[in-house]
Design a protein around this motif. Structure first.
Motif, PDB file in Angstrom:
ATOM      1  N   UNK A   1      -5.254 -49.863 -26.420  1.00 41.55           N
ATOM      2  CA  UNK A   1      -5.077 -49.939 -24.969  1.00 41.55           C
ATOM      3  C   UNK A   1      -3.736 -49.310 -24.601  1.00 41.55           C
ATOM      4  N   UNK A   2      -3.764 -48.424 -23.598  1.00 46.15           N
ATOM      5  CA  UNK A   2      -2.555 -47.736 -23.158  1.00 46.15           C
ATOM      6  C   UNK A   2      -2.385 -47.880 -21.648  1.00 46.15           C
ATOM      7  N   UNK A   3      -1.149 -48.110 -21.237  1.00 46.21           N
ATOM      8  CA  UNK A   3      -0.820 -48.201 -19.816  1.00 46.21           C
ATOM      9  C   UNK A   3       0.446 -47.405 -19.562  1.00 46.21           C
ATOM     10  N   UNK A   4       0.388 -46.484 -18.609  1.00 45.13           N
ATOM     11  CA  UNK A   4       1.550 -45.675 -18.259  1.00 45.13           C
ATOM     12  C   UNK A   4       1.837 -45.745 -16.777  1.00 45.13           C
ATOM     13  N   UNK A   5       3.105 -45.886 -16.430  1.00 44.91           N
ATOM     14  CA  UNK A   5       3.562 -45.859 -15.034  1.00 44.91           C
ATOM     15  C   UNK A   5       4.398 -44.608 -14.862  1.00 44.91           C
ATOM     16  N   UNK A   6       4.034 -43.742 -13.918  1.00 42.97           N
ATOM     17  CA  UNK A   6       4.699 -42.455 -13.829  1.00 42.97           C
ATOM     18  C   UNK A   6       5.193 -42.151 -12.415  1.00 42.97           C
ATOM     19  N   UNK A   7       6.148 -41.224 -12.340  1.00 44.38           N
ATOM     20  CA  UNK A   7       6.642 -40.712 -11.069  1.00 44.38           C
ATOM     21  C   UNK A   7       6.977 -39.239 -11.259  1.00 44.38           C
ATOM     22  N   UNK A   8       6.565 -38.399 -10.294  1.00 44.90           N
ATOM     23  CA  UNK A   8       6.776 -36.972 -10.489  1.00 44.90           C
ATOM     24  C   UNK A   8       6.544 -36.172  -9.228  1.00 44.90           C
ATOM     25  N   UNK A   9       6.370 -34.861  -9.414  1.00 49.69           N
ATOM     26  CA  UNK A   9       6.189 -33.923  -8.313  1.00 49.69           C
ATOM     27  C   UNK A   9       4.965 -33.058  -8.572  1.00 49.69           C
ATOM     28  N   UNK A  10       4.281 -32.705  -7.487  1.00 53.86           N
ATOM     29  CA  UNK A  10       3.173 -31.759  -7.540  1.00 53.86           C
ATOM     30  C   UNK A  10       3.404 -30.703  -6.479  1.00 53.86           C
ATOM     31  N   UNK A  11       2.883 -29.501  -6.718  1.00 54.69           N
ATOM     32  CA  UNK A  11       3.124 -28.420  -5.771  1.00 54.69           C
ATOM     33  C   UNK A  11       1.968 -27.432  -5.764  1.00 54.69           C
ATOM     34  N   UNK A  12       1.754 -26.812  -4.606  1.00 56.34           N
ATOM     35  CA  UNK A  12       0.819 -25.708  -4.491  1.00 56.34           C
ATOM     36  C   UNK A  12       1.598 -24.426  -4.767  1.00 56.34           C
ATOM     37  N   UNK A  13       1.343 -23.809  -5.919  1.00 53.20           N
ATOM     38  CA  UNK A  13       2.066 -22.593  -6.285  1.00 53.20           C
ATOM     39  C   UNK A  13       1.581 -21.386  -5.504  1.00 53.20           C
ATOM     40  N   UNK A  14       0.287 -21.368  -5.193  1.00 56.54           N
ATOM     41  CA  UNK A  14      -0.302 -20.229  -4.497  1.00 56.54           C
ATOM     42  C   UNK A  14      -1.435 -20.732  -3.624  1.00 56.54           C
ATOM     43  N   UNK A  15      -1.420 -20.387  -2.346  1.00 57.41           N
ATOM     44  CA  UNK A  15      -2.474 -20.785  -1.423  1.00 57.41           C
ATOM     45  C   UNK A  15      -3.035 -19.552  -0.734  1.00 57.41           C
ATOM     46  N   UNK A  16      -4.337 -19.312  -0.880  1.00 59.20           N
ATOM     47  CA  UNK A  16      -4.997 -18.154  -0.292  1.00 59.20           C
ATOM     48  C   UNK A  16      -6.242 -18.596   0.458  1.00 59.20           C
ATOM     49  N   UNK A  17      -6.943 -17.646   1.051  1.00 61.81           N
ATOM     50  CA  UNK A  17      -8.181 -17.953   1.759  1.00 61.81           C
ATOM     51  C   UNK A  17      -9.306 -18.335   0.801  1.00 61.81           C
ATOM     52  N   UNK A  18      -9.163 -17.998  -0.462  1.00 56.66           N
ATOM     53  CA  UNK A  18     -10.239 -18.280  -1.423  1.00 56.66           C
ATOM     54  C   UNK A  18      -9.920 -19.438  -2.359  1.00 56.66           C
ATOM     55  N   UNK A  19      -8.674 -19.902  -2.366  1.00 57.80           N
ATOM     56  CA  UNK A  19      -8.343 -21.014  -3.237  1.00 57.80           C
ATOM     57  C   UNK A  19      -6.861 -21.275  -3.348  1.00 57.80           C
ATOM     58  N   UNK A  20      -6.521 -22.355  -4.062  1.00 56.42           N
ATOM     59  CA  UNK A  20      -5.124 -22.742  -4.243  1.00 56.42           C
ATOM     60  C   UNK A  20      -4.857 -23.069  -5.706  1.00 56.42           C
TER      61      UNK A  20
END
Length: 219
Positions: free
Chosen positions: A131-150
């Protein structure tokens, strides 16, 4: 409008200052997972198995909540370093809360990862609960955003604990991920992701990663 929608579902955060009403997203897909534990006195064991990937997210302007479950479609199998026939049944869950910081499409997030596994040694008919339990904190980002995807990326530091056959240990580790999300129709999306985590405990190491793809529906 399509670019806004893709920004909403990117990183599964659903955060955007452009939409005031709550947006919900349900996702389903298939993936391939690898889980490895390395015990110096016993050896290294690596398990590969297919998973069903299920997720739900809801966001209001700059906030979001998301939940995810990865369920095994088959037992993982390995011979390990001892030649024993060991099978692994593993269930993995995550829950995250995020806040869009308002610059460069960066989102701060925090949450939990939980995994419940059973390793069965078919050579001697013994079982070990992991059994594993992790508590995390971090950052997420959109590196590239276009009309067809991100294109998205995320990283977090994590404090983890593991119970391996009744022996408990703690460790500092990390969580990471990279993905792509695009639209099939106005409310139907597709996603491709690679996610994982790693911990180095006192007496063993634990790593997991998953490559997965799926579709989602926004409402």
């Amino acid at each position: 409008m399509k670019k806004i929608i893709l920004s909403v579902v990117a990183i599964a955060t659903l955060t955007t200052s452009s939409l005031a009403e709550p947006v919900q997203l349900v996702q389903a897909g298939l993936g391939y997972s690898n889980y490895t534990y390395d015990i110096p006195i016993n050896g290294k064991y690596s398990f590969d198995y297919a998973v069903a990937d299920l997720g739900y997210s809801i966001g209001w302007e700059k906030f979001y909540l998301s939940a995810n479950a990865m369920l095994p479609l088959a037992d993982g199998k390995t011979s390990g370093t001892t030649g024993s026939d060991i099978r692994l049944e593993r269930y993995q869950y995550s829950f995250n809360l995020g806040y869009r910081l308002g610059f460069y499409d960066v989102t701060a997030f925090s949450g939990l990862n939980y995994a419940n596994s059973t390793a069965t040694n078919r050579t001697n008919n013994s079982e070990i609960a992991i059994k594993e339990l992790g508590v995390h904190i971090g950052l997420a980002s959109i590196l590239l955003s276009t009309e067809v995807g991100s294109l998205t990326v995320k990283g977090a530091l994590s404090s983890g604990s593991m119970d391996f056959g009744g022996i408990s240990e703690t460790s500092i580790g990390y969580v990471y991920g990279i993905g792509w999300v695009g639209s099939i129709m106005e409310k139907v999306t597709y996603n491709i992701n690679f996610d994982g985590y790693s911990y180095a405990y006192d007496n063993m190491n634990s790593t997991a990663y998953t490559a997965k793809a799926g579709i989602g529906y926004m409402f």
